[in-house]
Design an enzyme around this catalytic site. Structure first.
Site, mmCIF file in Angstrom:
data_model
loop_
_atom_site.group_PDB
_atom_site.id
_atom_site.type_symbol
_atom_site.label_atom_id
_atom_site.label_comp_id
_atom_site.label_asym_id
_atom_site.label_seq_id
_atom_site.Cartn_x
_atom_site.Cartn_y
_atom_site.Cartn_z
ATOM 1 N N ARG A 234 31.300 -6.670 -43.504
ATOM 2 C CA ARG A 234 30.870 -6.202 -44.812
ATOM 3 C C ARG A 234 30.081 -7.265 -45.589
ATOM 4 N NH1 ARG A 234 34.867 -2.710 -47.065
ATOM 5 N NH2 ARG A 234 35.057 -4.110 -48.812
ATOM 6 N N LYS B 38 11.409 6.338 -46.961
ATOM 7 C CA LYS B 38 12.694 6.520 -46.268
ATOM 8 C C LYS B 38 12.500 7.319 -44.986
ATOM 9 C CE LYS B 38 14.873 4.410 -47.589
ATOM 10 N NZ LYS B 38 15.114 3.335 -48.528
HETATM 11 C C1 AGP Z 1 13.906 -0.218 -47.782
HETATM 12 O O1 AGP Z 1 14.560 0.840 -47.178
HETATM 13 C C2 AGP Z 1 13.298 -1.169 -46.883
HETATM 14 N N1 AGP Z 1 14.212 -1.620 -45.924
HETATM 15 C C3 AGP Z 1 12.354 -2.184 -47.482
HETATM 16 O O2 AGP Z 1 11.282 -1.500 -48.016
HETATM 17 C C4 AGP Z 1 12.915 -3.150 -48.560
HETATM 18 O O3 AGP Z 1 13.138 -2.453 -49.741
HETATM 19 C C5 AGP Z 1 11.891 -4.288 -48.772
HETATM 20 O O4 AGP Z 1 11.766 -5.022 -47.590
HETATM 21 C C6 AGP Z 1 12.258 -5.182 -49.916
HETATM 22 O O5 AGP Z 1 13.455 -5.839 -49.692
HETATM 23 P P1 AGP Z 1 14.168 -6.619 -50.855
HETATM 24 O O6 AGP Z 1 14.591 -5.610 -51.883
HETATM 25 O O7 AGP Z 1 15.323 -7.298 -50.207
HETATM 26 O O8 AGP Z 1 13.180 -7.586 -51.425
#
Ligand code: AGP
Length: 608
Positions: free
Chosen positions: A27, A485
């Site tokens: 977790r 998504k």
């Molecule tokens: C979201 O589902 C993604 N995995 C990706 O867009 C993510 O939001 C982006 O890499 C930013 O990450 P952070 O919020 O850790 O900066």
């Protein structure tokens, strides 16, 4: 997320606690500790870092204990460090407490306790509880805990032991899970079933606001109003993998269902009923905010979509101009920044390389920096002037879900905070928003209760090649997020578009059966998006609506419609994104994709 394990019984405690904590490692945590009752006194061992660090200071031969509590900490109040790690003790070192959750009124309790002579050694909300128990202790630990909890506002799962009353372990919960494990050798307390699964499958679920006194050979549960409760154990049949996922098929689904409490925890302690916002780590006072003449928002991916909602809220409520950019563009362009600029950098991980670079660039020009993040002690918290935390808990699925809705909640709070300092909107405005926000968690629950509808949609739409998401106003970032998504976990080509822009090009993509999902929210652009849906329908698109308007006009126009509860404009972004998360999830599952670890993606992008 913090984890709790406690044991009272005939076996040596230390290996059992360590094994239980190990089961909670997946977790995420930043420090760990144990408190053991040995020969009439308590031994407390704590370390920053992982359990290996803790094990290095454990001398099993010397730690002959039959009663103890252990904890893995995911920092919420105070940086990850040895002194902030649990267990926390009172002044005498005779009472030890482990805690999951957030004590909202810890500042005032701490001041009161300090005034009456208590000495604090950490920056945590939890330590307050250890001193409160001490202040109420009269030889009976259960009574002392009961009295202490009456003073606490917030959420908790706790386990408490005392060398002065060593035949029992006291545990209690409110809005944070807690279970007992009944083994041959004794009784366990834990925040989560995986911690117990190596020892026993006989589990007793502790319900909200219950307190339990645990002895070697039995337990006694009492309700909040002191009524004795009889509850037998249940047999869990989960294997360890199913237990880690809380019985859900995937972490992503588990995290989608954790969203009501993630939002609740983000609002908890940061928003009062009057609409006043309190951020412990913001460090920007009224004067500094009054001085700001321009705001920049930088973020990537899902965080950027949360930022787009913040732009709408800040401009509408605080009347300050906001520029928003993805971090990778911002860092290489020439934005006009000055010491009157404020940069809000949003990143759930706190480690995204492009966003960190954006901060550095803004700092060079003298801008003030606020970070919005989910991880206490992450890189961004060290580089920003002030931090606003989301309290979503660790997110394991690569696709951001609960961190995203928590970001929107935190950014609405930040927008309220800036608006209050900046233009003095009247109190009733803030009260109304606060009232509306406080109802969001239960409305999210209501939406999740209708997940079956979306599952049916997934059967219908899972084999399409293109999927269009359109929205206007706050519906536009939601459409962007819906498309992101779907792309990231199902590998279907998806576009998120401002609905009014469709006719300038993308409408050419629509032909028979191409799904066009519209976020159709009541408000000044409602009729406009209805027209855009009409345009898509007349070109053969299958029209799907996520709407808060259950009317004939929408029903007549759509192939499928999902009605969400009404809310204020900004938080309706939270409500409308939930069906989109579910849709992506169920479509990806229909296609046999690995939703927790989609191809080519990482949870935290620490390279450019
Ligand atoms: C979201 O589902 C993604 N995995 C990706 O867009 C993510 O939001 C982006 O890499 C930013 O990450 P952070 O919020 O850790 O900066």
């Amino acid at each position: 997320m913090c984890g709790i394990v406690g044991y009272i019984g005939k076996e040596k405690t230390t290996p059992l606690l360590l094994q239980g904590l190990k089961r909670l490692e997946y977790r995420g945590y930043d420090s760990a500790g144990l408190a053991l009752s040995i020969n009439g006194s308590l031994t407390v061992l704590r370390q920053k870092g992982n359990l290996d660090q803790l094990e290095k200071i454990v001398d099993h031969d010397k730690l002959d204990s039959r009663l103890g509590i252990g904890h893995t900490r995911w920092a919420t109040h105070g940086e990850p460090s040895k002194r902030n790690s649990h267990p926390h003790t009172d002044c005498s070192g005779k009472i030890a407490v482990v805690h999951n959750g957030i004590i909202e009124n810890w500042h005032e309790l701490r001041d009161e306790l300090i005034d009456s002579g208590h000495e604090f050694t950490s920056e945590t909300d939890t330590e307050t509880l250890a001193h409160l128990v001490e202040a109420n202790f009269n030889g009976d630990l259960k009574e002392a805990v009961k009295k202490a909890l009456r003073r606490i506002k917030g959420s908790y799962a706790i386990a408490v032991i005392s060398s002065e009353d060593p035949s029992k372990l006291i545990a209690a919960r409110k809005d944070s899970p807690l279970v007992l494990g009944i083994a041959e050798s004794g009784i366990f307390v834990a925040s989560d079933i995986p911690a117990l699964i190596d020892q026993t499958r006989k589990i007793v679920i502790i319900e909200d606001e219950e307190l339990v006194e645990v002895a070697q050979d039995g337990y006694q549960i009492t309700s909040g109003d002191d009524v004795l409760i009889k509850r037998d154990s249940i047999e869990v049949k989960w294997d360890i993998e199913a237990a880690e996922k809380g019985g859900f098929a995937d972490f992503m689904l588990k995290e989608i269902y954790e969203q009501p409490s993630a939002i609740q925890d983000t609002l908890r302690g940061q928003l009062d009923e009057d609409g006043k916002v309190n951020f412990d780590d913001l460090l920007l006072d009224k004067e500094k905010i009054e001085d700001i003449d321009k705001i920049f928002i930088v973020a990537c991916g899902t965080s950027l979509h949360a930022g787009m909602i913040a732009k709408l809220a800040i401009e509408k409520w605080a009347h300050i101009s906001v520029e928003i950019d993805c971090s990778s563009e911002f860092r290489y362009r020439e934005p006009v920044l000055s010491d009157k600029s404020l940069l809000i950098a949003i990143t759930q991980s706190g480690e995204t390389a492009d966003t960190l670079a954006g901060i550095r660039k803004a700092k060079e020009k003298g801008a003030k920096i606020i970070a919005v993040t989910n991880v206490v002690g992450s890189s961004i918290t060290r580089e920003a002037d002030g931090v606003v935390y989301t309290h979503a808990g660790p997110e394991i699925g690569v696709a951001a879900t609960k961190t995203h809705v928590s970001q929107i909640a935190a950014l609405i709070l930040l927008s309220m905070f800036i608006a209050r300092q900046k233009n003095g909107l009247d109190d009733s405005f803030f009260q109304k928003i606060a009232e509306s926000l406080s109802k969001v968690p239960e409305k999210v629950d209501e939406i999740l209760g209708k997940a079956e509808t979306i599952k049916e949609w997934a059967k219908k739409y899972h084999d399409v090649y293109d999927f269009l998401f359109i929205g206007r106003g706050v519906g536009y970032p939601v459409a962007m997020e819906g498309a992101l998504k779907l792309k990231e976990i199902s590998y279907i080509h998806a576009e998120g578009y401002p609905a009014g822009e469709m006719k300038h090009g993308p409408i050419a993509l629509i032909n028979d059966g191409v799904p066009v999902l519209a976020i159709a929210l009541k408000g000044k652009v409602f009729e406009k998006i209805v027209s855009n849906m009409q345009e898509a329908k007349s070109r053969g698109g299958s029209i799907i609506a996520i709407t808060d308007s259950d009317d004939n006009q929408i029903r007549a126009l759509t192939d499928d419609v999902f009605v969400i509860p009404e809310s204020d404009e900004m938080s309706s972004a939270i409500l409308s994104v939930i069906p989109l998360q579910l849709l992506s999830y169920f479509i990806a599952k229909e296609r046999g994709c690995n939703v927790d670890q989609p191809r080519n993606l990482a949870k935290s992008v620490t390279v450019e």
